[in-house]
Design a protein around this motif. Structure first.
Motif, mmCIF file in Angstrom:
data_model
loop_
_atom_site.group_PDB
_atom_site.id
_atom_site.type_symbol
_atom_site.label_atom_id
_atom_site.label_comp_id
_atom_site.label_asym_id
_atom_site.label_seq_id
_atom_site.Cartn_x
_atom_site.Cartn_y
_atom_site.Cartn_z
ATOM 1 N N VAL A 64 4.202 -3.595 35.500
ATOM 2 C CA VAL A 64 2.993 -3.527 36.012
ATOM 3 C C VAL A 64 2.594 -2.815 37.327
ATOM 4 C CG1 VAL A 64 0.833 -5.105 37.061
ATOM 5 C CG2 VAL A 64 2.570 -5.760 34.913
ATOM 6 N N VAL A 65 3.550 -2.683 38.259
ATOM 7 C CA VAL A 65 3.315 -2.299 39.414
ATOM 8 C C VAL A 65 3.435 -0.780 39.348
ATOM 9 C CG1 VAL A 65 4.224 -1.650 41.660
ATOM 10 C CG2 VAL A 65 3.927 -4.071 40.938
ATOM 11 N N VAL A 66 4.592 -0.279 38.749
ATOM 12 C CA VAL A 66 4.857 1.039 38.449
ATOM 13 C C VAL A 66 3.763 1.618 37.558
ATOM 14 C CG1 VAL A 66 6.499 2.955 37.322
ATOM 15 C CG2 VAL A 66 7.279 0.817 38.851
ATOM 16 N N MET A 67 3.349 1.097 36.552
ATOM 17 C CA MET A 67 2.479 1.750 35.506
ATOM 18 C C MET A 67 0.870 1.847 36.212
ATOM 19 S SD MET A 67 3.491 0.533 31.643
ATOM 20 C CE MET A 67 4.916 0.984 30.970
ATOM 21 N N VAL A 68 0.592 0.767 37.017
ATOM 22 C CA VAL A 68 -0.783 0.711 37.696
ATOM 23 C C VAL A 68 -0.677 1.944 38.416
ATOM 24 C CG1 VAL A 68 -2.255 -0.537 39.150
ATOM 25 C CG2 VAL A 68 -1.144 -1.715 37.293
ATOM 26 N N LEU A 69 0.297 2.042 39.412
ATOM 27 C CA LEU A 69 0.456 3.126 40.296
ATOM 28 C C LEU A 69 0.201 4.498 39.480
ATOM 29 C CD1 LEU A 69 3.046 1.919 42.818
ATOM 30 C CD2 LEU A 69 0.369 2.138 43.372
ATOM 31 N N HIS A 70 1.021 4.801 38.402
ATOM 32 C CA HIS A 70 1.052 5.964 37.933
ATOM 33 C C HIS A 70 -0.586 6.154 36.990
ATOM 34 C CE1 HIS A 70 5.427 6.141 38.564
ATOM 35 N NE2 HIS A 70 5.113 7.417 38.373
ATOM 36 N N ILE A 71 -1.100 5.110 36.377
ATOM 37 C CA ILE A 71 -2.166 5.178 36.178
ATOM 38 C C ILE A 71 -3.337 5.772 37.095
ATOM 39 C CG2 ILE A 71 -4.296 3.892 35.218
ATOM 40 C CD1 ILE A 71 -2.307 2.272 33.479
ATOM 41 N N MET A 72 -3.332 5.085 38.172
ATOM 42 C CA MET A 72 -4.153 5.651 39.458
ATOM 43 C C MET A 72 -3.973 7.056 39.608
ATOM 44 S SD MET A 72 -3.984 2.223 41.886
ATOM 45 C CE MET A 72 -4.611 2.966 43.169
ATOM 46 N N VAL A 73 -2.681 7.569 39.654
ATOM 47 C CA VAL A 73 -2.548 8.868 40.079
ATOM 48 C C VAL A 73 -3.255 9.795 38.843
ATOM 49 C CG1 VAL A 73 -0.664 10.497 40.336
ATOM 50 C CG2 VAL A 73 -0.540 8.347 41.676
ATOM 51 N N LEU A 74 -2.826 9.260 37.591
ATOM 52 C CA LEU A 74 -3.193 9.864 36.540
ATOM 53 C C LEU A 74 -4.734 10.195 36.303
ATOM 54 C CD1 LEU A 74 -1.808 11.463 34.035
ATOM 55 C CD2 LEU A 74 -2.315 9.221 32.713
ATOM 56 N N VAL A 75 -5.535 9.128 36.885
ATOM 57 C CA VAL A 75 -6.923 9.321 36.754
ATOM 58 C C VAL A 75 -7.490 10.291 38.146
ATOM 59 C CG1 VAL A 75 -8.992 7.763 37.337
ATOM 60 C CG2 VAL A 75 -7.175 7.015 36.074
ATOM 61 N N ASN A 76 -6.892 10.198 38.970
ATOM 62 C CA ASN A 76 -7.260 10.952 40.187
ATOM 63 C C ASN A 76 -6.655 12.448 39.963
ATOM 64 O OD1 ASN A 76 -8.842 9.007 41.703
ATOM 65 N ND2 ASN A 76 -6.737 7.987 42.165
ATOM 66 N N ASP A 77 -5.830 12.778 39.138
ATOM 67 C CA ASP A 77 -5.118 14.119 38.923
ATOM 68 C C ASP A 77 -6.112 15.004 37.903
ATOM 69 O OD1 ASP A 77 -3.452 16.309 39.286
ATOM 70 O OD2 ASP A 77 -1.762 15.287 37.970
ATOM 71 N N ASN A 78 -6.499 16.064 38.460
ATOM 72 C CA ASN A 78 -7.276 17.022 37.809
ATOM 73 C C ASN A 78 -6.171 18.064 36.908
ATOM 74 O OD1 ASN A 78 -9.136 18.698 36.868
ATOM 75 N ND2 ASN A 78 -9.661 19.597 38.555
ATOM 76 N N LEU A 79 -5.870 17.547 35.955
ATOM 77 C CA LEU A 79 -4.865 18.384 35.216
ATOM 78 C C LEU A 79 -5.633 19.585 34.609
ATOM 79 C CD1 LEU A 79 -3.168 15.458 33.077
ATOM 80 C CD2 LEU A 79 -2.090 16.962 35.080
ATOM 81 N N LYS A 80 -6.888 19.866 34.758
ATOM 82 C CA LYS A 80 -7.351 21.008 33.991
ATOM 83 C C LYS A 80 -6.964 22.174 35.249
ATOM 84 C CE LYS A 80 -11.473 18.877 32.209
ATOM 85 N NZ LYS A 80 -13.080 18.748 32.341
ATOM 86 N N ASP A 81 -6.592 21.980 36.156
ATOM 87 C CA ASP A 81 -6.154 23.143 36.933
ATOM 88 C C ASP A 81 -4.753 23.693 36.355
ATOM 89 O OD1 ASP A 81 -8.042 22.577 38.729
ATOM 90 O OD2 ASP A 81 -6.841 21.477 40.055
#
Length: 349
Positions: free
Chosen positions: A153-170
């Motif tokens: 839970v801890v690892v996946m939640v942290l990476h989901i937060m990073v994924l949401v805030n990461d602008n992969l279009k760049d």
């Protein structure tokens, strides 16, 4: 392999390029590493999944940790063909932003889930050796499942937060034909800060826990008169093997990650002036190699904790021996059934 240094360039539309990644044998080398990791990781995890499941059904704490470790490795292995395709295309991602997000999510989640599950196993063995009676009430299947769930839970939640805030279009630049997946240069300040947290909490802290746990295990085993020399030797080999594999798979990646982040902060005022981009150009080959090394943890996890450990090794032998006996019995029953039918038909004739 030598990497040709190229100064920061600009295209016709004045879009700066910090690190130039072109076609080279380097991509073929990385693709070969990921192919080998995929093949052997899949084989080892499938072969050991049955014995691990048997241990888990017996409410064995180690079996519960191993099962969750194997599940994490399998989830990562299913996304590895995407990375193989990425390196086959010379670092060009042609599968869309969503697939890049999914591949990166499982890649980094598996890395830190594996690290923390290794810590859980190390602490559990330390308690079992140093405090066998007092820790018995806490070393139960319920606590083991709770620890595994907390790690996931801890690892996946942290990476989901990073994924949401990461602008992969760049990372997907159709103008410069520079479609990348998690290879965006220059590094952004929030990413650099998150990298420092990953190094501290995701690597240095677990490494300290591993070192202390196995130091206590080795000290206790060395002073125990009831264990023979062979048992002590196997415990030492297992302890050194855990720390050694942990260091080989994860240490190089986190050391270079820390170095890149610190250089970024030092050069943040002049990212495109040459020094920072030249450094990233030099480090790109080595950093990609350490990332490929980290993917090998899905291969060494079952080897280290299933094939080295005596108890689990016996489970592997018994499981496949039992499976072989069942197969032989099934074949025998089928043969007897066929013979009976032939005999019956002959009598009818």
């Amino acid at each position: 392999m030598n990497v040709t240094l190229t100064p920061p360039a600009t295209t016709t539309n004045s879009t700066p390029v910090c690190v130039k990644i072109g076609e080279s044998a380097f991509s073929d080398f990385l693709m070969s590493v990921y192919i080998l990791a995929f093949i052997f990781g899949l084989i080892f995890n499938v072969l050991t999944l049955g014995p691990i499941w048997q241990q888990m059904r017996q409410q064995n704490v180690l079996g519960i940790f191993l099962l969750n470790l194997s599940i994490s490795d399998m989830l990562f292995l299913f996304t590895m063909p995407l990375w193989i395709n990425y390196y086959q295309q010379d670092h060009r991602w042609k599968l869309g932003v969503m697939s890049c997000s999914i591949a990166g999510f499982f890649y980094y989640s598996n890395m830190y889930i594996s690290i923390y599950l290794l810590c859980c196993i190390s602490v559990d063995r330390c308690l079992a050796v140093t405090y066998p009676l007092r820790s018995k009430t806490h070393r139960t299947s319920r606590y083991a499942w709770a620890q595994c769930a907390a790690v996931y839970v801890v690892v996946m939640v942290l990476h989901i937060m990073v994924l949401v805030n990461d602008n992969l279009k760049d990372a997907h630049d159709d103008i410069n034909n520079n479609d990348r997946c998690y290879e965006t240069y220059p590094m952004e300040r929030p990413v650099a800060l998150f990298n420092l947290l990953r190094v501290g909490i995701g690597f240095l802290l677990p490494l300290l826990v591993l070192a202390v746990s196995y130091w206590r295990v080795l000290a206790t085993v060395g002073q125990s008169p009831g264990l023979n020399a062979q048992v002590k030797r196997k415990v030492r080999l297992l302890s050194f093997g855990v720390i050694g594999i942990f260091s080989i798979c994860f240490a190089p990646y986190h050391i270079l990650l820390l170095t890149r982040s610190l250089v970024f902060y030092h050069s943040s005022d002049s990212l495109y002036q040459g020094s920072y981009c030249q450094f990233e150009q030099k480090m790109h080959f080595y950093f990609s190699c350490t990332l490929a090394l980290s993917s090998l943890n899905c291969v060494v996890d079952p080897v280290l904790y299933v094939l080295v450990s005596n108890g689990v090794q016996e489970e592997v032998k018994l499981f496949w021996r039992r499976h072989k006996r069942t197969q032989i019995q099934t074949d025998t029953d089928l043969a007897l059934t066929a013979f009976t039918r032939r005999t019956f038909n002959t009598n009818l004739i």
